[in-house]
Design a protein around this motif. Structure first.
Motif, PDB file in Angstrom:
ATOM      1  N   ARG A 336       0.861  -1.191   0.000  1.00  0.00           N
ATOM      2  CA  ARG A 336       0.000   0.000   0.000  1.00  0.00           C
ATOM      3  C   ARG A 336       0.892   1.233   0.000  1.00  0.00           C
ATOM      4  N   ASN A 337       0.287   2.368  -0.355  1.00  0.00           N
ATOM      5  CA  ASN A 337       1.045   3.611  -0.331  1.00  0.00           C
ATOM      6  C   ASN A 337       1.417   3.929   1.113  1.00  0.00           C
ATOM      7  N   ALA A 338       2.688   4.248   1.307  1.00  0.00           N
ATOM      8  CA  ALA A 338       3.176   4.459   2.672  1.00  0.00           C
ATOM      9  C   ALA A 338       2.681   5.783   3.229  1.00  0.00           C
ATOM     10  N   LYS A 339       2.400   5.789   4.522  1.00  0.00           N
ATOM     11  CA  LYS A 339       2.138   7.056   5.213  1.00  0.00           C
ATOM     12  C   LYS A 339       3.501   7.687   5.486  1.00  0.00           C
ATOM     13  N   MET A 340       3.650   8.932   5.046  1.00  0.00           N
ATOM     14  CA  MET A 340       4.970   9.540   5.133  1.00  0.00           C
ATOM     15  C   MET A 340       4.945  10.876   5.850  1.00  0.00           C
ATOM     16  N   ASN A 341       6.044  11.203   6.415  1.00  0.00           N
ATOM     17  CA  ASN A 341       6.299  12.543   6.896  1.00  0.00           C
ATOM     18  C   ASN A 341       6.198  13.493   5.687  1.00  0.00           C
ATOM     19  N   PRO A 342       5.536  14.640   5.842  1.00  0.00           N
ATOM     20  CA  PRO A 342       5.317  15.497   4.667  1.00  0.00           C
ATOM     21  C   PRO A 342       6.603  15.957   3.976  1.00  0.00           C
ATOM     22  N   LEU A 343       7.651  16.189   4.746  1.00  0.00           N
ATOM     23  CA  LEU A 343       8.917  16.584   4.114  1.00  0.00           C
ATOM     24  C   LEU A 343       9.461  15.462   3.251  1.00  0.00           C
ATOM     25  N   ALA A 344       9.364  14.249   3.786  1.00  0.00           N
ATOM     26  CA  ALA A 344       9.832  13.087   3.042  1.00  0.00           C
ATOM     27  C   ALA A 344       9.020  12.933   1.763  1.00  0.00           C
ATOM     28  N   MET A 345       7.719  13.177   1.897  1.00  0.00           N
ATOM     29  CA  MET A 345       6.810  13.079   0.756  1.00  0.00           C
ATOM     30  C   MET A 345       7.250  14.044  -0.349  1.00  0.00           C
ATOM     31  N   ILE A 346       7.604  15.251   0.048  1.00  0.00           N
ATOM     32  CA  ILE A 346       8.016  16.257  -0.935  1.00  0.00           C
ATOM     33  C   ILE A 346       9.335  15.837  -1.590  1.00  0.00           C
ATOM     34  N   LYS A 347      10.266  15.396  -0.755  1.00  0.00           N
ATOM     35  CA  LYS A 347      11.565  14.993  -1.299  1.00  0.00           C
ATOM     36  C   LYS A 347      11.399  13.852  -2.312  1.00  0.00           C
ATOM     37  N   VAL A 348      10.601  12.849  -1.918  1.00  0.00           N
ATOM     38  CA  VAL A 348      10.435  11.688  -2.790  1.00  0.00           C
ATOM     39  C   VAL A 348       9.796  12.099  -4.117  1.00  0.00           C
ATOM     40  N   THR A 349       8.808  12.964  -4.029  1.00  0.00           N
ATOM     41  CA  THR A 349       8.093  13.361  -5.238  1.00  0.00           C
ATOM     42  C   THR A 349       9.036  14.065  -6.220  1.00  0.00           C
ATOM     43  N   VAL A 350       9.854  14.963  -5.677  1.00  0.00           N
ATOM     44  CA  VAL A 350      10.806  15.660  -6.547  1.00  0.00           C
ATOM     45  C   VAL A 350      11.848  14.679  -7.091  1.00  0.00           C
ATOM     46  N   ASP A 351      12.300  13.774  -6.221  1.00  0.00           N
ATOM     47  CA  ASP A 351      13.261  12.757  -6.683  1.00  0.00           C
ATOM     48  C   ASP A 351      12.684  11.950  -7.845  1.00  0.00           C
ATOM     49  N   MET A 352      11.388  11.624  -7.738  1.00  0.00           N
ATOM     50  CA  MET A 352      10.786  10.807  -8.786  1.00  0.00           C
ATOM     51  C   MET A 352      10.707  11.563 -10.121  1.00  0.00           C
ATOM     52  N   VAL A 353      10.557  12.878 -10.032  1.00  0.00           N
ATOM     53  CA  VAL A 353      10.586  13.658 -11.269  1.00  0.00           C
ATOM     54  C   VAL A 353      11.995  13.599 -11.863  1.00  0.00           C
ATOM     55  N   LYS A 354      12.997  13.722 -10.986  1.00  0.00           N
ATOM     56  CA  LYS A 354      14.379  13.687 -11.468  1.00  0.00           C
ATOM     57  C   LYS A 354      14.719  12.322 -12.057  1.00  0.00           C
ATOM     58  N   GLN A 355      14.119  11.276 -11.492  1.00  0.00           N
ATOM     59  CA  GLN A 355      14.372   9.929 -12.006  1.00  0.00           C
ATOM     60  C   GLN A 355      13.540   9.655 -13.258  1.00  0.00           C
ATOM     61  N   ASN A 356      12.774  10.649 -13.687  1.00  0.00           N
ATOM     62  CA  ASN A 356      11.873  10.479 -14.828  1.00  0.00           C
ATOM     63  C   ASN A 356      10.780   9.450 -14.584  1.00  0.00           C
ATOM     64  N   TRP A 357      10.422   9.274 -13.323  1.00  0.00           N
ATOM     65  CA  TRP A 357       9.356   8.319 -13.003  1.00  0.00           C
ATOM     66  C   TRP A 357       8.000   8.991 -13.079  1.00  0.00           C
ATOM     67  N   MET A 358       7.978  10.279 -12.827  1.00  0.00           N
ATOM     68  CA  MET A 358       6.715  10.987 -12.978  1.00  0.00           C
ATOM     69  C   MET A 358       6.979  12.351 -13.598  1.00  0.00           C
ATOM     70  N   THR A 359       5.916  12.923 -14.137  1.00  0.00           N
ATOM     71  CA  THR A 359       6.069  14.230 -14.766  1.00  0.00           C
ATOM     72  C   THR A 359       5.960  15.306 -13.689  1.00  0.00           C
ATOM     73  N   LYS A 360       6.404  16.473 -14.062  1.00  0.00           N
ATOM     74  CA  LYS A 360       6.281  17.644 -13.222  1.00  0.00           C
ATOM     75  C   LYS A 360       4.825  17.830 -12.787  1.00  0.00           C
ATOM     76  N   GLU A 361       3.919  17.672 -13.745  1.00  0.00           N
ATOM     77  CA  GLU A 361       2.497  17.878 -13.479  1.00  0.00           C
ATOM     78  C   GLU A 361       2.002  16.875 -12.436  1.00  0.00           C
ATOM     79  N   GLU A 362       2.406  15.615 -12.596  1.00  0.00           N
ATOM     80  CA  GLU A 362       1.990  14.598 -11.620  1.00  0.00           C
ATOM     81  C   GLU A 362       2.527  14.937 -10.230  1.00  0.00           C
ATOM     82  N   ALA A 363       3.758  15.406 -10.205  1.00  0.00           N
ATOM     83  CA  ALA A 363       4.358  15.752  -8.914  1.00  0.00           C
ATOM     84  C   ALA A 363       3.563  16.863  -8.239  1.00  0.00           C
TER      85      ALA A 363
END
Ligand code: ADP
Ligand code: MG
Ligand code: MG
Length: 877
Positions: A336-363
């Protein structure tokens, strides 16, 4: 089939039909991960179960038999069979995760006969008996409702008898005795051992359905507002058992695909060898960190790593995964989607854009406004917090400790002496604002979420708890009481603006450290946004914060403070009160000089961006001495036979300036027309500051905003007779010119309805939605909170407080009318909104919908700027 879907045939997107747990199993099956074969009885069956008075629907068990046959064909084992028996788990799971609220039964299908085959299959009598005693206890407790102690007591006895501490150390003989003891519990409680595997299965399904309505599940749904449109029943999944308790190369564990506290890209979790199911969470033994698995079973670790990454990449979200290792073979049991600390959530989301896993818009769509808000402020370290002494309304986020003071002047004095103070008041007034700036936090015993204290605290980014009614404040003794606790001036307090809790003493807080990803996310937001975001900032400190948080200018600089600051109030009073023209001009010139320096400082901080300065707005009487005190003094002097003519004249003048409805009275542009000196002094200060900076090669963009306009001729008059002549005089004296814009604040109904006329005489307009809301409702914004708002909300007369979130049907509609009128005569006129609503996520959404691109920008208090940047971007997509 009506009720049953196998993991291979179901659709992983059918969350409402299958529940979250089953869809996760279906998805992992599709992704080719090792998932034990299984099938799901859908929520349709559960709903029919409740409709027919808690009876399993007709024909369900036939489909279940068919499903079990399918499991047998996949595994080559036989349910209830003697040689290689198939054991299953029956697992609950609704559309939203309700952790631990519903039931699951493991090892279904075990009895004395199948146990013999199971011993051969698992290759260890000890492991088989361990599974059997677990089954008897779990089934007895969950399905038959036998109290847990009935099983825990014998377990403890056996452990004591054999002198062992942990479950896996119980010798085989002990497990056998335990099984016998458990059977006796069954006999005593229900008269027999339920040993027919099919009956076990049917009763387990029944129990899982029943657990949907267990008191704790119902409570959880209520507390978390899980309504039937979100989740309306549980599914029951029947899953082939795999055994983490088969031997010491077996284990059960939980792993996160990234660290949920920091967002670091590393597996994070724990596992427990020779254990089953709940053991890890239950905390009966100390699990090992997942990094150990890398050393002990490197191939399994690698497979686990690749598996969770595969799911994570597919779901574009950090995963929280249950797994089991059976004799060195890995099985995935849930994700399941993990419950995360909001800062961690932000970091991961930006990391995923950098990894080309998601688009800027999705982030941008992934991050919620709450995530942004939560990371900006320090938090209480819950682990170290004592019991709160009182609880109020969480009015402005953040947690701070400071020494209690009971009046704003003391706050200023103590702050100057280097102390951290919390201003404690029954309620606050505009006059107290210097005390706000001096304090690290605000605590009041009256007022609501939009009381003066709350609004100002949010605006300047001070944590605040308001309306803490349990607090009895006594200004005369400078104490406050909460129950038996007495707080004296100087005592340490800690307030938590996230929860409304108030503590005595200094409770540890955790400072937020904003990672670069926070700023990167907001830059992404700006790159897609069609709206601008500016800040409401009155001081250099505000402007600095606003700039750091990415505001593209100041949308509202209120100048009142410049008249209230210590040393200036006296000057300003003599402007208002003096009858001597020379004296007045001198005082005004001195004030203009001081203000010019303020403007220089702020313009410099905001270099390159527009700064919208609102000319003087409040009613004059707010700056006058207290009438009651004056009356008392005059009367005292008279009774002593020494009347004071100066004081009496002053009193007369103050009385002359008093009004019945000052907020609708002699203020804003009306003052600008009748007391032009004040506006002239301000315009002079603004433009001189701008020219001064221009001389130093700085790029300043000045916008002058005139408040409280209801008729375009008011504007025309002030522009032609006050602003422009003053500007020309300044330019002449300076020998240089500077371009500047003139605009108006839209905060009266009439201005909105005549916005075309207004637009024809200005360069920009900005909606002052606080006053506009007051005007549209005819609700006094300073009084509603304490009088009737809460009742209106409770009764459902208003869906929400329109001073917090913009009123869609009235205020927003009026704004739409005004914007259309204005653009009909001046299509490119600049239109924005300032006021509290500009930083409120819901208001931004409403305005983006109702008014749309007719608005150019939102101006928010500095700490709300990041939220506004995110939400305006979301609304642009
Ligand atoms: P919960 O929702 O309380 O986590 P679960 O249905 O996920 O309930 O199951 C409880 C525990 O039993 C979990 O640790 C899960 O991994 C484990 N479990 C469930 N089904 C099986 C199975 N078929 N084989 C092995 N372990 C299982
Ligand atoms: Mg689970
Ligand atoms: Mg106003």
């Amino acid at each position: 089939r009506k009720y049953v879907l196998t993991f291979e045939e179901a659709n992983p997107d059918d969350v409402k039909l299958l529940g979250g747990k089953a869809t996760s199993l279906v998805l992992m099956t599709r992704l080719g991960l090792p998932v034990p074969p299984g099938f799901t009885i859908t929520t349709v069956a559960c709903k029919e179960y409740y409709k027919s008075g808690e009876k399993l629907p007709e024909g369900l068990m036939d489909e279940v038999i068919e499903g079990v046959r399918y499991l047998e064909s996949k595994t080559g084992r036989k349910f209830g069979g003697g040689d290689t028996p198939l054991l299953v788990s029956v697992r609950s799971g609704a559309a939203v995760s309700m952790p631990g609220m519903m039931d699951t039964v493991l090892n279904v299908g075990l009895n004395d006969k199948t146990l013999q085959g199971f011993i051969k299959f698992i290759g260890s009598e000890h492991a088989a008996y361990d599974a059997y005693r677990r089954f008897l206890a779990m089934f007895g407790r969950i399905v038959l409702g036998i109290p847990e102690e009935e099983f825990n007591k014998p377990l403890d006895e056996i452990k004591r008898k054999y002198g062992v501490k942990e479950d896996p150390e119980i010798p085989l003989q002990g497990l056998k005795e335990l099984v016998d003891l458990y059977k006796q519990v069954y006999i005593r409680r229900v008269g027999k051992v339920i040993d027919d595997p099919w009956e076990q299965l049917r009763l387990s399904i029944d129990a899982v359905f029943k657990s949907w309505n267990s008191p704790r599940a119902k409570f959880y749904r209520e507390a978390n507002k899980i309504t039937p449109d979100i989740a309306d029943c549980t599914a029951a999944s029947v899953v082939t058992m795999v055994f983490g308790n088969a031997d010491w190369r077996s284990a059960t564990g939980v792993v996160f695909s990234r660290n949920p506290a920091t967002g670091e890209d590393e597996l994070y979790g724990e596992y427990l060898p020779y254990a089953q199911g709940e053991d890890v969470v239950a905390g009966i033994r100390t699990p090992k960190p997942i990094s150990e698995l890398k050393k002990e079973m490197p191939e399994v670790y690698q497979q686990l790593y690749e598996g969770v990454k595969k799911i994570e990449r597919y779901k574009k979200a950090v995963q929280d995964v249950e797994f089991t290792i059976e004799k060195g073979k890995l099985w995935f049991l849930q994700t399941r989607n993990a419950k995360m600390n909001p800062l961690a959530m932000i970091k991961v989301t930006v990391d995923m854009v950098k990894q080309n896993w998601m688009t800027k818009e999705e982030a941008i769509m992934t991050i919620k406004p709450q995530h942004i808000l939560q990371v900006l402020y320090p938090r209480i370290d819950e682990a170290k917090a004592p019991k709160p002494i009182v609880k109020g309304i969480a009015a402005s986020p953040g947690a701070v400790s400071g020494q209690a003071v009971f009046d704003p002047d003391t706050a200023v004095e103590w702050a100057k002496a280097g102390k951290r103070v919390i201003l404690v008041r029954e309620e606050t007034k505009p006059d107290d604002v210097h005390g706000f700036y001096a304090s690290v936090g605000i605590l009041t015993s009256r007022g609501g979420a939009t009381s003066h204290a709350a609004v100002v605290a949010r605006a300047i980014g001070r944590p605040a708890v308001v309306g803490a009614e349990g607090l009895k404040i006594d200004y005369s003794t400078r104490t406050a009481k909460a129950g038996d606790v007495v707080i004296k001036e100087g005592d340490w307090l800690t307030i938590d603006g996230f929860t409304g809790n108030v503590y005595v003493g200094q409770v540890s807080t955790i400072e937020p450290k904003l990672p670069p990803e926070f700023y990167e996310l907001l830059d992404m937001a700006d790159s897609v946004s069609v709206f601008g975001v500016k800040a409401n900032a009155d001081t250099p400190e505000d402007a600095t914060i606003a700039r750091r948080f990415g505001a593209k200018g100041i949308g509202l600089l209120r100048t009142e403070r410049m008249f209230r600051a210590p040393g200036r109030l006296e000057l300003f009073r003599s402007v208002i009160l003096s009858t001597n023209a020379n004296e007045r001009r001198d005082a005004l010139n001195k004030l203009a000089e001081l203000m010019r320096r303020d403007f220089e400082e702020i313009f410099e901080i905001m270099e390159g961006y527009p700064v919208t300065v609102r000319l003087f707005d409040p009613p004059l009487h707010e700056f006058l001495p207290n009438v009651e005190e004056l009356v008392a003094e005059v009367t005292r002097a008279r009774t002593l036979g020494r009347p004071d003519p100066e004081k009496e004249a002053l009193l007369a003048r103050v009385r002359a300036l008093m009004e019945a409805n000052p907020m609708m009275g002699h203020r804003g542009v009306r003052l600008g027309i009748t007391f032009p000196d004040i506006y002239m002094a301000q315009v002079k200060a603004i433009l001189e500051a701008a020219l001064e900076l221009k001389k130093r090669g700085k790029n300043v963009q000045v916008q002058i905003m005139i408040p409280q306009v209801s008729e375009y001729k008011e504007l025309e008059y002030v522009i032609n007779n006050v602003v422009k002549p003053t500007a020309e005089e300044v330019f002449k004296n300076y020998g240089d010119r500077i371009d500047f814009k003139i605009g108006t604040m839209m905060e009266t109904v009439r201005a909105s309805l005549t916005a075309d006329k207004i637009a024809s005489v200005v360069d920009f307009m900005s909606f002052g939605t606080n006053d506009l809301t007051q005007a549209v409702f005819s609700f006094s914004r300073d009084d509603v909170e304490n009088k009737f708002m809460s009742q209106y909300l409770n009764l459902g007369i208003l869906p929400y407080d329109p001073f917090v979130t913009i009123d869609r049907d009235g205020v927003a509609k009026l704004m739409k009318i005004a914007v259309d009128l204005a653009r009909s005569v001046k299509p490119n006129i600049e239109i924005g909104i300032c006021g509290e609503h500009g930083g409120d996520a819901d208001s931004i959404r409403i305005l983006a919908e109702v008014v749309g691109r007719g608005l150019d920008y939102f101006s928010a208090s500095p700490y709300r700027v990041p939220v506004a940047r995110l939400v305006t971007a979301q609304e642009s997509l």
